[in-house]
Design an enzyme around this catalytic site. Structure first.
Site, PDB file in Angstrom:
ATOM      1  N   GLY A  14       0.780  -1.500   0.036  1.00 40.26           N
ATOM      2  CA  GLY A  14      -0.081  -0.067   0.132  1.00 40.26           C
ATOM      3  C   GLY A  14       0.489   1.300   0.034  1.00 40.26           C
ATOM      4  N   SER A  20       1.772   8.322   2.060  1.00 37.93           N
ATOM      5  CA  SER A  20       0.836   6.983   2.355  1.00 37.93           C
ATOM      6  C   SER A  20       1.325   6.800   3.556  1.00 37.93           C
ATOM      7  N   ILE A  21       0.459   6.058   4.507  1.00 37.77           N
ATOM      8  CA  ILE A  21       0.656   5.584   5.821  1.00 37.77           C
ATOM      9  C   ILE A  21       1.618   4.462   5.594  1.00 37.77           C
ATOM     10  N   ASP A  67      -2.404  -7.202  -7.181  1.00 36.75           N
ATOM     11  CA  ASP A  67      -3.843  -6.486  -7.108  1.00 36.75           C
ATOM     12  C   ASP A  67      -4.782  -7.322  -6.125  1.00 36.75           C
ATOM     13  N   TYR A 158     -18.145   9.255   4.942  1.00 37.17           N
ATOM     14  CA  TYR A 158     -17.393   7.695   5.100  1.00 37.17           C
ATOM     15  C   TYR A 158     -18.292   6.521   4.449  1.00 37.17           C
ATOM     16  N   LYS A 165     -15.074  -0.839   6.752  1.00 31.93           N
ATOM     17  CA  LYS A 165     -14.062  -1.305   7.829  1.00 31.93           C
ATOM     18  C   LYS A 165     -14.616  -1.742   9.038  1.00 31.93           C
ATOM     19  N   ARG A 195      -3.585  13.565   5.556  1.00 33.90           N
ATOM     20  CA  ARG A 195      -3.649  13.991   3.965  1.00 33.90           C
ATOM     21  C   ARG A 195      -2.819  12.844   3.281  1.00 33.90           C
ATOM     22  N   THR A 196      -3.514  12.125   2.674  1.00 33.51           N
ATOM     23  CA  THR A 196      -2.732  11.203   1.728  1.00 33.51           C
ATOM     24  C   THR A 196      -3.572  11.138   0.158  1.00 33.51           C
ATOM     25  N   LEU A 197      -3.047  10.543  -0.694  1.00 29.72           N
ATOM     26  CA  LEU A 197      -3.779  10.642  -1.969  1.00 29.72           C
ATOM     27  C   LEU A 197      -5.194   9.861  -1.836  1.00 29.72           C
ATOM     28  N   SER A 198      -5.579   8.872  -1.109  1.00 31.97           N
ATOM     29  CA  SER A 198      -6.878   8.671  -0.895  1.00 31.97           C
ATOM     30  C   SER A 198      -7.758   9.347  -0.434  1.00 31.97           C
TER      31      SER A 198
HETATM   32  P1  NDP Z   1      -2.884   5.920   0.056  1.00 34.92           P
HETATM   33  O1  NDP Z   1      -3.732   6.428  -0.943  1.00 34.92           O
HETATM   34  O2  NDP Z   1      -1.613   6.475   0.087  1.00 34.92           O
HETATM   35  O3  NDP Z   1      -2.787   4.349   0.076  1.00 34.92           O
HETATM   36  C1  NDP Z   1      -4.006   3.505  -0.523  1.00 34.92           C
HETATM   37  C2  NDP Z   1      -3.266   2.210  -1.109  1.00 34.92           C
HETATM   38  O4  NDP Z   1      -4.287   1.477  -1.312  1.00 34.92           O
HETATM   39  C3  NDP Z   1      -2.594   2.612  -2.516  1.00 34.92           C
HETATM   40  O5  NDP Z   1      -1.273   2.262  -2.222  1.00 34.92           O
HETATM   41  C4  NDP Z   1      -3.357   1.919  -3.459  1.00 34.92           C
HETATM   42  O6  NDP Z   1      -2.492   1.116  -4.514  1.00 34.92           O
HETATM   43  C5  NDP Z   1      -3.840   0.508  -2.663  1.00 34.92           C
HETATM   44  N1  NDP Z   1      -4.859  -0.196  -3.134  1.00 34.92           N
HETATM   45  C6  NDP Z   1      -6.079   0.419  -3.734  1.00 34.92           C
HETATM   46  N2  NDP Z   1      -6.993  -0.539  -4.395  1.00 34.92           N
HETATM   47  C7  NDP Z   1      -5.952  -1.844  -4.315  1.00 34.92           C
HETATM   48  C8  NDP Z   1      -5.935  -2.933  -4.922  1.00 34.92           C
HETATM   49  N3  NDP Z   1      -7.053  -3.435  -5.644  1.00 34.92           N
HETATM   50  N4  NDP Z   1      -4.888  -3.966  -4.918  1.00 34.92           N
HETATM   51  C9  NDP Z   1      -3.638  -3.378  -3.992  1.00 34.92           C
HETATM   52  N5  NDP Z   1      -3.458  -2.117  -3.550  1.00 34.92           N
HETATM   53  C10 NDP Z   1      -4.918  -1.338  -3.845  1.00 34.92           C
HETATM   54  O7  NDP Z   1      -3.626   6.218   1.312  1.00 34.92           O
HETATM   55  P2  NDP Z   1      -3.620   5.968   3.095  1.00 34.92           P
HETATM   56  O8  NDP Z   1      -2.217   5.968   3.177  1.00 34.92           O
HETATM   57  O9  NDP Z   1      -4.485   6.849   3.625  1.00 34.92           O
HETATM   58  O10 NDP Z   1      -4.520   4.694   2.987  1.00 34.92           O
HETATM   59  C11 NDP Z   1      -3.871   3.322   3.557  1.00 34.92           C
HETATM   60  C12 NDP Z   1      -4.844   2.814   4.573  1.00 34.92           C
HETATM   61  O11 NDP Z   1      -4.903   3.549   5.633  1.00 34.92           O
HETATM   62  C13 NDP Z   1      -6.111   2.505   3.956  1.00 34.92           C
HETATM   63  O12 NDP Z   1      -6.751   1.375   4.491  1.00 34.92           O
HETATM   64  C14 NDP Z   1      -7.183   3.590   4.720  1.00 34.92           C
HETATM   65  O13 NDP Z   1      -8.302   3.336   4.529  1.00 34.92           O
HETATM   66  C15 NDP Z   1      -6.599   3.773   5.930  1.00 34.92           C
HETATM   67  N6  NDP Z   1      -6.731   4.962   6.788  1.00 34.92           N
HETATM   68  C16 NDP Z   1      -6.538   6.006   6.126  1.00 34.92           C
HETATM   69  C17 NDP Z   1      -6.669   7.297   6.743  1.00 34.92           C
HETATM   70  C18 NDP Z   1      -6.379   8.693   6.239  1.00 34.92           C
HETATM   71  O14 NDP Z   1      -6.800   9.717   7.010  1.00 34.92           O
HETATM   72  N7  NDP Z   1      -5.590   8.588   5.456  1.00 34.92           N
HETATM   73  C19 NDP Z   1      -7.339   7.235   8.249  1.00 34.92           C
HETATM   74  C20 NDP Z   1      -7.477   5.815   8.621  1.00 34.92           C
HETATM   75  C21 NDP Z   1      -7.057   5.005   8.151  1.00 34.92           C
HETATM   76  P3  NDP Z   1      -2.466   1.687  -6.016  1.00 34.92           P
HETATM   77  O15 NDP Z   1      -2.540   3.181  -5.972  1.00 34.92           O
HETATM   78  O16 NDP Z   1      -1.117   1.266  -6.619  1.00 34.92           O
HETATM   79  O17 NDP Z   1      -3.603   1.169  -6.578  1.00 34.92           O
HETATM   80  C1  KAL Z   2     -14.823  10.914   6.853  1.00 37.01           C
HETATM   81  C2  KAL Z   2     -13.671  10.878   6.073  1.00 37.01           C
HETATM   82  C3  KAL Z   2     -13.648  11.804   4.900  1.00 37.01           C
HETATM   83  C4  KAL Z   2     -13.587  11.194   3.625  1.00 37.01           C
HETATM   84  C5  KAL Z   2     -14.500   9.976   3.104  1.00 37.01           C
HETATM   85  C6  KAL Z   2     -14.196   9.057   2.564  1.00 37.01           C
HETATM   86  C7  KAL Z   2     -12.839   8.291   2.313  1.00 37.01           C
HETATM   87  C8  KAL Z   2     -12.622   7.247   2.130  1.00 37.01           C
HETATM   88  C9  KAL Z   2     -11.102   6.434   1.808  1.00 37.01           C
HETATM   89  C10 KAL Z   2     -11.133   5.791   0.745  1.00 37.01           C
HETATM   90  C11 KAL Z   2     -10.031   4.783   0.700  1.00 37.01           C
HETATM   91  C12 KAL Z   2     -10.886   6.657  -0.657  1.00 37.01           C
HETATM   92  C13 KAL Z   2     -10.855   6.320  -2.028  1.00 37.01           C
HETATM   93  O1  KAL Z   2     -11.241   5.020  -2.339  1.00 37.01           O
HETATM   94  C14 KAL Z   2     -10.535   7.101  -2.931  1.00 37.01           C
HETATM   95  C15 KAL Z   2     -10.921   6.536  -4.405  1.00 37.01           C
HETATM   96  O2  KAL Z   2     -12.230   6.611  -4.638  1.00 37.01           O
HETATM   97  C16 KAL Z   2     -10.192   7.614  -5.496  1.00 37.01           C
HETATM   98  N1  KAL Z   2      -8.767   7.668  -5.139  1.00 37.01           N
HETATM   99  C17 KAL Z   2      -7.598   6.778  -5.899  1.00 37.01           C
HETATM  100  O3  KAL Z   2      -8.055   6.123  -6.610  1.00 37.01           O
HETATM  101  C18 KAL Z   2      -6.280   7.104  -5.489  1.00 37.01           C
HETATM  102  C19 KAL Z   2      -5.560   7.567  -6.767  1.00 37.01           C
HETATM  103  C20 KAL Z   2      -5.742   6.110  -5.036  1.00 37.01           C
HETATM  104  C21 KAL Z   2      -4.236   5.774  -4.537  1.00 37.01           C
HETATM  105  O4  KAL Z   2      -6.402   5.539  -3.646  1.00 37.01           O
HETATM  106  C22 KAL Z   2      -6.848   4.232  -3.425  1.00 37.01           C
HETATM  107  N2  KAL Z   2      -7.499   4.237  -2.211  1.00 37.01           N
HETATM  108  O5  KAL Z   2      -6.534   3.268  -4.027  1.00 37.01           O
HETATM  109  C23 KAL Z   2     -12.550  10.040   6.183  1.00 37.01           C
HETATM  110  C24 KAL Z   2     -11.202  10.611   6.456  1.00 37.01           C
HETATM  111  C25 KAL Z   2     -11.458  11.641   7.692  1.00 37.01           C
HETATM  112  C26 KAL Z   2     -10.249   9.758   6.955  1.00 37.01           C
HETATM  113  C27 KAL Z   2      -9.650   8.700   5.670  1.00 37.01           C
HETATM  114  C28 KAL Z   2      -9.153   9.286   4.496  1.00 37.01           C
HETATM  115  C29 KAL Z   2      -9.898   7.504   6.078  1.00 37.01           C
HETATM  116  C30 KAL Z   2      -9.738   6.525   4.999  1.00 37.01           C
HETATM  117  O6  KAL Z   2     -10.008   5.412   5.317  1.00 37.01           O
HETATM  118  O7  KAL Z   2      -8.609   6.520   4.027  1.00 37.01           O
END
Ligand code: NDP
Ligand code: KAL
Length: 257
Positions: A14, A20-21, A67, A158, A165, A195-198
């Protein structure tokens, strides 16, 4: 903390960017002496990862594509790890995904496909990865995933991810029971908003950051390094008596009513 993970082979899933975390976790585990193996999905993530490793002078033992939505890809990744590394002692699961349009508005509008997709990538993937890694964890070890407070409480936007989750956290408990007999512990870190890409572009994220500064006992947001160190604790023998746990790394926000 320098030698806590000396000689341990740990798979990190990840890393998509420096924010990224999983990258914060990489720093902590590297400082503790672990041998690191990485998995990525998108080529863009692979490129980012290799650049970051270079910049920080970290040598990966192995980098494989995986994946988590695809059983074949998971099987292939872990058989490559088995062939090239052998025994592993830990897995960091830091992946989640839901369709952006379902991370706003009403949860009641969630589509069947969107629900299943979020469950598949964000919750079932932990089960699938544990299953694939089972026969590589011959010396016991630790599996750590990342969750968020939205599993326990209704947090605006969310939505479908909160339900995924909740399923992930329940899986941590069921997997902890299964894996305990093999000496493998399974835990989750529940991080505050970072603050991350997600987090980019999802509605309500900035408000969440502000809320922590205002209401959390520590009055400040957490960062990737704090989550990294908590994950290091779970990876190491310091947490040898703990499994099936969800540990909040959120400046204490979850205790406030
Ligand atoms: P990032 O966007 O940095 O990381 C998300 C990762 O998920 C990416 O590396 C992405 O890989 C991977 N991913 C998504 N789909 C797939 C797939 N099908 N197969 C393999 N990998 C996949 O975000 P974060 O670091 O924020 O997120 C990491 C974890 O932390 C998540 O579980 C998120 O829910 C959790 N989290 C985040 C918080 C936040 O505030 N940011 C708070 C609490 C929990 P790729 O881009 O290569 O597809
Ligand atoms: C209440 C909060 C506000 C935000 C609401 C939802 C956050 C959901 C997290 C989830 C993992 C985000 C996505 O899946 C984004 C995806 O649709 C589009 N992004 C991408 O494809 C990027 C490029 C890739 C790298 O991302 C992934 N995931 O593959 C929640 C906040 C306060 C805390 C968060 C962000 C929690 C969490 O779980 O991440």
């Amino acid at each position: 903390m320098t030698n806590l993970l000396e000689g341990k082979n740990i798979v990190i899933m990840g890393v998509a960017s420096e924010r990224s975390i999983a990258w914060g976790i990489t720093s902590s585990l590297h400082k503790a002496g672990a041998n690191l193996i990485f998995t990525y999905r998108q080529d863009r993530s692979y490129k980012k990862l290799t650049k970051l490793l270079d910049k920080h002078d970290i040598t990966a033992k192995l980098i494989v594509s995986c994946d988590v939505a695809n059983d074949e890809s998971i099987t292939e990744a872990f058989s490559t790890i088995k062939e090239k590394i052998g025994t592993i002692h830990g897995i960091v699961h830091s992946v989640a995904f839901a369709n952006r349009e379902e991370l706003q508005g009403e949860y009641a509008d969630t589509s069947r496909d969107g629900f299943l997709l979020a469950q598949e990538i964000s919750a079932y993937s932990l089960v699938a990865v544990t299953k694939a890694a089972k026969d590589l964890m011959t010396e016991g070890g630790s599996i750590v995933t990342q969750t968020y407070l939205g599993a326990e409480r209704v947090i605006p936007n969310y939505n479908v991810m909160g339900v995924a989750k909740a399923s992930l956290e329940a899986s941590v408990r069921y997997l902890a029971e299964d894996m305990g007999k093999y000496g493998v512990r399974v835990n989750a870190v529940s991080a505050g908003p970072i603050r991350t890409l997600s987090a980019k572009g999802v509605s309500g994220f900035n408000e969440k950051l502000g809320m922590i500064e205002e209401k959390a006992p520590l009055r400040k947001n957490v960062d990737q390094d704090q989550v990294g160190d908590a994950t290091l604790f779970f990876m190491s023998e310091l947490s040898r008596g703990i499994t099936g746990e969800v540990l909040h790394v959120d400046s204490g926000y979850h205790i406030i009513g």
